[in-house]
Design a protein around this motif. Structure first.
Motif, PDB file in Angstrom:
ATOM      1  N   SER A   1     -31.248  29.132  11.792  1.00 52.94           N
ATOM      2  CA  SER A   1     -31.504  28.270  12.949  1.00 52.94           C
ATOM      3  C   SER A   1     -31.073  28.897  14.267  1.00 52.94           C
ATOM      4  O   SER A   1     -31.232  28.294  15.328  1.00 52.94           O
ATOM      5  N   GLY A   2     -30.513  30.118  14.187  1.00 52.61           N
ATOM      6  CA  GLY A   2     -30.125  30.822  15.396  1.00 52.61           C
ATOM      7  C   GLY A   2     -28.748  30.498  15.925  1.00 52.61           C
ATOM      8  O   GLY A   2     -28.360  30.976  16.998  1.00 52.61           O
ATOM      9  N   GLN A   3     -27.962  29.720  15.181  1.00 50.72           N
ATOM     10  CA  GLN A   3     -26.626  29.351  15.632  1.00 50.72           C
ATOM     11  C   GLN A   3     -25.586  30.442  15.378  1.00 50.72           C
ATOM     12  O   GLN A   3     -24.546  30.491  16.039  1.00 50.72           O
ATOM     13  N   ILE A   4     -25.854  31.293  14.390  1.00 52.22           N
ATOM     14  CA  ILE A   4     -24.939  32.370  14.007  1.00 52.22           C
ATOM     15  C   ILE A   4     -25.746  33.645  13.857  1.00 52.22           C
ATOM     16  O   ILE A   4     -26.905  33.606  13.416  1.00 52.22           O
ATOM     17  N   GLY A   5     -25.148  34.775  14.185  1.00 51.68           N
ATOM     18  CA  GLY A   5     -25.770  36.080  13.944  1.00 51.68           C
ATOM     19  C   GLY A   5     -25.094  36.765  12.773  1.00 51.68           C
ATOM     20  O   GLY A   5     -23.859  36.886  12.745  1.00 51.68           O
ATOM     21  N   LEU A   6     -25.859  37.214  11.801  1.00 52.06           N
ATOM     22  CA  LEU A   6     -25.292  37.805  10.595  1.00 52.06           C
ATOM     23  C   LEU A   6     -24.462  39.043  10.903  1.00 52.06           C
ATOM     24  O   LEU A   6     -23.417  39.274  10.290  1.00 52.06           O
ATOM     25  N   ASP A   7     -24.909  39.844  11.850  1.00 52.78           N
ATOM     26  CA  ASP A   7     -24.199  41.081  12.171  1.00 52.78           C
ATOM     27  C   ASP A   7     -23.496  41.013  13.522  1.00 52.78           C
ATOM     28  O   ASP A   7     -23.231  42.035  14.161  1.00 52.78           O
ATOM     29  N   VAL A   8     -23.150  39.795  13.933  1.00 54.03           N
ATOM     30  CA  VAL A   8     -22.386  39.575  15.160  1.00 54.03           C
ATOM     31  C   VAL A   8     -20.897  39.564  14.809  1.00 54.03           C
ATOM     32  O   VAL A   8     -20.493  38.996  13.784  1.00 54.03           O
ATOM     33  N   PRO A   9     -20.045  40.179  15.636  1.00 54.19           N
ATOM     34  CA  PRO A   9     -18.605  40.179  15.362  1.00 54.19           C
ATOM     35  C   PRO A   9     -18.030  38.758  15.334  1.00 54.19           C
ATOM     36  O   PRO A   9     -18.384  37.914  16.157  1.00 54.19           O
ATOM     37  N   ILE A  10     -17.114  38.530  14.395  1.00 54.25           N
ATOM     38  CA  ILE A  10     -16.509  37.212  14.273  1.00 54.25           C
ATOM     39  C   ILE A  10     -15.672  36.876  15.502  1.00 54.25           C
ATOM     40  O   ILE A  10     -15.486  35.701  15.845  1.00 54.25           O
ATOM     41  N   GLY A  11     -15.194  37.897  16.196  1.00 55.91           N
ATOM     42  CA  GLY A  11     -14.401  37.660  17.394  1.00 55.91           C
ATOM     43  C   GLY A  11     -15.157  36.943  18.492  1.00 55.91           C
ATOM     44  O   GLY A  11     -14.540  36.316  19.360  1.00 55.91           O
ATOM     45  N   ARG A  12     -16.466  37.006  18.484  1.00 53.27           N
ATOM     46  CA  ARG A  12     -17.245  36.274  19.486  1.00 53.27           C
ATOM     47  C   ARG A  12     -17.206  34.770  19.240  1.00 53.27           C
ATOM     48  O   ARG A  12     -17.379  33.974  20.166  1.00 53.27           O
ATOM     49  N   TYR A  13     -17.005  34.392  17.984  1.00 55.97           N
ATOM     50  CA  TYR A  13     -16.968  32.974  17.637  1.00 55.97           C
ATOM     51  C   TYR A  13     -15.536  32.445  17.538  1.00 55.97           C
ATOM     52  O   TYR A  13     -15.258  31.328  17.952  1.00 55.97           O
ATOM     53  N   LEU A  14     -14.656  33.251  16.954  1.00 55.10           N
ATOM     54  CA  LEU A  14     -13.294  32.799  16.662  1.00 55.10           C
ATOM     55  C   LEU A  14     -12.270  33.820  17.171  1.00 55.10           C
ATOM     56  O   LEU A  14     -11.492  34.391  16.390  1.00 55.10           O
ATOM     57  N   PRO A  15     -12.243  34.070  18.477  1.00 61.76           N
ATOM     58  CA  PRO A  15     -11.346  35.111  18.996  1.00 61.76           C
ATOM     59  C   PRO A  15      -9.871  34.800  18.780  1.00 61.76           C
ATOM     60  O   PRO A  15      -9.055  35.723  18.678  1.00 61.76           O
ATOM     61  N   GLN A  16      -9.526  33.525  18.682  1.00 63.33           N
ATOM     62  CA  GLN A  16      -8.128  33.178  18.500  1.00 63.33           C
ATOM     63  C   GLN A  16      -7.666  33.429  17.068  1.00 63.33           C
ATOM     64  O   GLN A  16      -6.458  33.608  16.828  1.00 63.33           O
ATOM     65  N   LEU A  17      -8.599  33.458  16.110  1.00 65.00           N
ATOM     66  CA  LEU A  17      -8.229  33.673  14.702  1.00 65.00           C
ATOM     67  C   LEU A  17      -8.289  35.138  14.304  1.00 65.00           C
ATOM     68  O   LEU A  17      -7.482  35.600  13.485  1.00 65.00           O
ATOM     69  N   VAL A  18      -9.258  35.873  14.837  1.00 65.88           N
ATOM     70  CA  VAL A  18      -9.349  37.319  14.566  1.00 65.88           C
ATOM     71  C   VAL A  18      -9.437  38.011  15.928  1.00 65.88           C
ATOM     72  O   VAL A  18     -10.532  38.324  16.409  1.00 65.88           O
ATOM     73  N   PRO A  19      -8.305  38.253  16.554  1.00 66.11           N
ATOM     74  CA  PRO A  19      -8.323  38.762  17.926  1.00 66.11           C
ATOM     75  C   PRO A  19      -8.493  40.280  17.999  1.00 66.11           C
ATOM     76  O   PRO A  19      -8.390  40.992  16.998  1.00 66.11           O
ATOM     77  N   GLY A  20      -8.745  40.746  19.219  1.00 64.78           N
ATOM     78  CA  GLY A  20      -8.697  42.170  19.531  1.00 64.78           C
ATOM     79  C   GLY A  20      -9.749  43.000  18.839  1.00 64.78           C
ATOM     80  O   GLY A  20     -10.875  42.559  18.593  1.00 64.78           O
ATOM     81  N   GLU A  21      -9.369  44.241  18.511  1.00 65.03           N
ATOM     82  CA  GLU A  21     -10.307  45.212  17.943  1.00 65.03           C
ATOM     83  C   GLU A  21     -10.861  44.757  16.605  1.00 65.03           C
ATOM     84  O   GLU A  21     -12.027  45.015  16.298  1.00 65.03           O
ATOM     85  N   ARG A  22     -10.047  44.092  15.809  1.00 66.64           N
ATOM     86  CA  ARG A  22     -10.557  43.637  14.505  1.00 66.64           C
ATOM     87  C   ARG A  22     -11.633  42.584  14.686  1.00 66.64           C
ATOM     88  O   ARG A  22     -12.636  42.574  13.972  1.00 66.64           O
ATOM     89  N   GLY A  23     -11.420  41.673  15.623  1.00 66.45           N
ATOM     90  CA  GLY A  23     -12.431  40.663  15.893  1.00 66.45           C
ATOM     91  C   GLY A  23     -13.733  41.263  16.370  1.00 66.45           C
ATOM     92  O   GLY A  23     -14.816  40.716  16.110  1.00 66.45           O
ATOM     93  N   ASP A  24     -13.641  42.400  17.071  1.00 63.25           N
ATOM     94  CA  ASP A  24     -14.848  43.088  17.545  1.00 63.25           C
ATOM     95  C   ASP A  24     -15.526  43.887  16.438  1.00 63.25           C
ATOM     96  O   ASP A  24     -16.732  44.151  16.508  1.00 63.25           O
ATOM     97  N   ALA A  25     -14.751  44.295  15.423  1.00 64.91           N
ATOM     98  CA  ALA A  25     -15.290  45.179  14.378  1.00 64.91           C
ATOM     99  C   ALA A  25     -15.791  44.430  13.152  1.00 64.91           C
ATOM    100  O   ALA A  25     -16.706  44.895  12.463  1.00 64.91           O
ATOM    101  N   ILE A  26     -15.193  43.263  12.857  1.00 63.96           N
ATOM    102  CA  ILE A  26     -15.553  42.520  11.645  1.00 63.96           C
ATOM    103  C   ILE A  26     -16.711  41.585  11.947  1.00 63.96           C
ATOM    104  O   ILE A  26     -16.613  40.723  12.824  1.00 63.96           O
ATOM    105  N   THR A  27     -17.814  41.745  11.229  1.00 65.11           N
ATOM    106  CA  THR A  27     -18.986  40.896  11.439  1.00 65.11           C
ATOM    107  C   THR A  27     -19.022  39.748  10.437  1.00 65.11           C
ATOM    108  O   THR A  27     -18.283  39.742   9.440  1.00 65.11           O
ATOM    109  N   VAL A  28     -19.891  38.810  10.702  1.00 64.92           N
ATOM    110  CA  VAL A  28     -20.079  37.690   9.779  1.00 64.92           C
ATOM    111  C   VAL A  28     -20.486  38.209   8.398  1.00 64.92           C
ATOM    112  O   VAL A  28     -19.991  37.741   7.373  1.00 64.92           O
ATOM    113  N   ARG A  29     -21.367  39.198   8.357  1.00 64.09           N
ATOM    114  CA  ARG A  29     -21.788  39.764   7.070  1.00 64.09           C
ATOM    115  C   ARG A  29     -20.590  40.290   6.285  1.00 64.09           C
ATOM    116  O   ARG A  29     -20.493  40.106   5.066  1.00 64.09           O
ATOM    117  N   MET A  30     -19.666  40.963   6.991  1.00 61.77           N
ATOM    118  CA  MET A  30     -18.501  41.542   6.315  1.00 61.77           C
ATOM    119  C   MET A  30     -17.599  40.483   5.717  1.00 61.77           C
ATOM    120  O   MET A  30     -16.944  40.714   4.703  1.00 61.77           O
TER     121      MET A  30
END
Length: 371
Positions: A77-106
């Protein structure tokens, strides 16, 4: 012509598992339009109450397939991107470089590198699941403990990483799926359990499946017995247990009939789109909690069956309960089995599970059921 579902053969295979030491088990096997349901043993070792094939049951990590399907529907439905970093959605839970590197697919395929939170939430389990210096005390201490998912996620995120984001083999971790639950809540504005119920469970028409918050199993069900590698002797009943310790990673209650219906519809492209299903079946090597390397997709893993080809599905365990649901790639043959004892193997001096007659008996049942 030989009956593809031989009742005598299936009943004998079930009884073999019971005689090998499993208190009770029940199953549904499908082959095309033919359906066999059976049960062996007891639902309550104290009273001798028998198990029946329609019982509701905790199915553990089979929940992950439901959660993955709910995420993929939001991707469609376009609400989530499979290969988008989780940090874009939940920066407070996975902050910094890890949030930028870990994607929803991962997160969905366990290649995030995030550690399992379980040894931190259950300190006496230490290096879960099978090292000799673990103990069962935390199981009783936390029987009615209500965990908040962000509390558990913080334990996993702050623990030493088990791999680089996207690296293989991945390492199976419930932390990933608790994050997916928080992701669903973020983008839908509803609790993850409600989102999964509305978009997956109700969509599949499952009448006896629920994602509970509380500690009880409603309706007819078995007691469930945890042996914790022989350290709980006799095995203890954990059928009343607050499931917030696993939430959208492993707290589903279902029946063998509902599981077969769900996986049949999923593999037919009726829960997620065919393109999403193709993504679910793209596998990578992942180290399981038992230390084995398995092929794992997006909430699905394959099993090769001689003479029958590839089956897709998932297995699961929680304290005392286990289940396995597998469906052939063509959707014709299906197996769903539930058992009411877990971690029956005692450990050798190195902390590895010793062989047990239940292992061979279950393998025999799976062979009969799938072949």
């Amino acid at each position: 012509m030989r009956n593809p579902l031989d009742p005598a053969e299936l009943n004998a295979a079930m009884e073999n598992v019971h005689r090998a030491g499993m208190p009770g088990l029940f199953a549904e096997i499908r082959d095309g339009d033919q359906v066999w349901r059976g049960a062996a043993g007891v639902a309550d070792v104290a009273t001798g109450r028998r198990v029946t094939a329609d019982m509701r049951h905790r199915v553990g990590s089979i929940t992950k397939t439901f959660t993955a399907a709910a995420v993929l529907r939001q991707i469609e439905s376009g609400q989530i991107g499979l290969d988008v970093p989780i940090g874009r959605y939940l920066p407070q839970l996975v902050p910094g470089e890890r949030g930028d590197a870990i994607t929803v697919r991962m997160l969905i395929n366990h290649t995030s590198g995030l550690a399992e939170y379980l040894p931190y939430a259950y300190p006496s389990l230490k290096a879960f699941p099978a090292l000799a210096d673990t103990g069962p005390q935390s199981l009783d201490d936390n029987r009615l403990t209500r965990f908040h998912p962000t509390e558990l996620i913080e334990m996993g995120v702050s623990a030493p990483a088990v791999g680089a984001p996207g690296g293989t083999p991945g390492v199976y971790s419930n932390t990933n799926y608790l994050l997916l639950g928080e992701l669903l809540e973020k983008v839908t504005g509803t609790a993850a359990e409600r989102c999964i119920t509305r978009n997956v469970i109700e969509r599949a028409g499952l009448r006896d499946t629920e994602l509970p918050a509380g500690p009880y199993v409603n309706g007819p069900h078995s007691q469930i017995y945890e042996a914790w590698f022989g350290m709980i002797d006799p095995p203890r009943d954990y059928s009343v247990y607050d499931m917030s310790w696993v939430g959208p990673a492993a707290s589903l209650i279902s029946t063998v009939t509902d599981l077969n219906r769900f996986f049949g519809m999923l593999l037919a492209g009726e829960i997620v789109s065919p393109s999403s299903l193709a993504q679910m079946q793209r596998t990578v090597p992942v180290i399981s909690q038992e230390g084995r390397t398995i092929d794992y997709g997006l909430g699905l893993h394959p099993m090769e069956v001689p003479g029958r080809g590839t089956f897709w599905g998932h297995g699961g365990t929680v304290w005392g309960a286990g289940a396995l649901a597998m469906t052939s790639a063509d959707g014709k043959r299906q197996l769903a089995v539930a058992v009411n004892l877990q971690r029956w193997n005692r450990l050798d001096p190195s902390g590895r599970p010793r062989p047990h007659p239940i292992d061979d008996a279950l393998a025999g049942l799976y062979r009969v059921a799938m072949c």
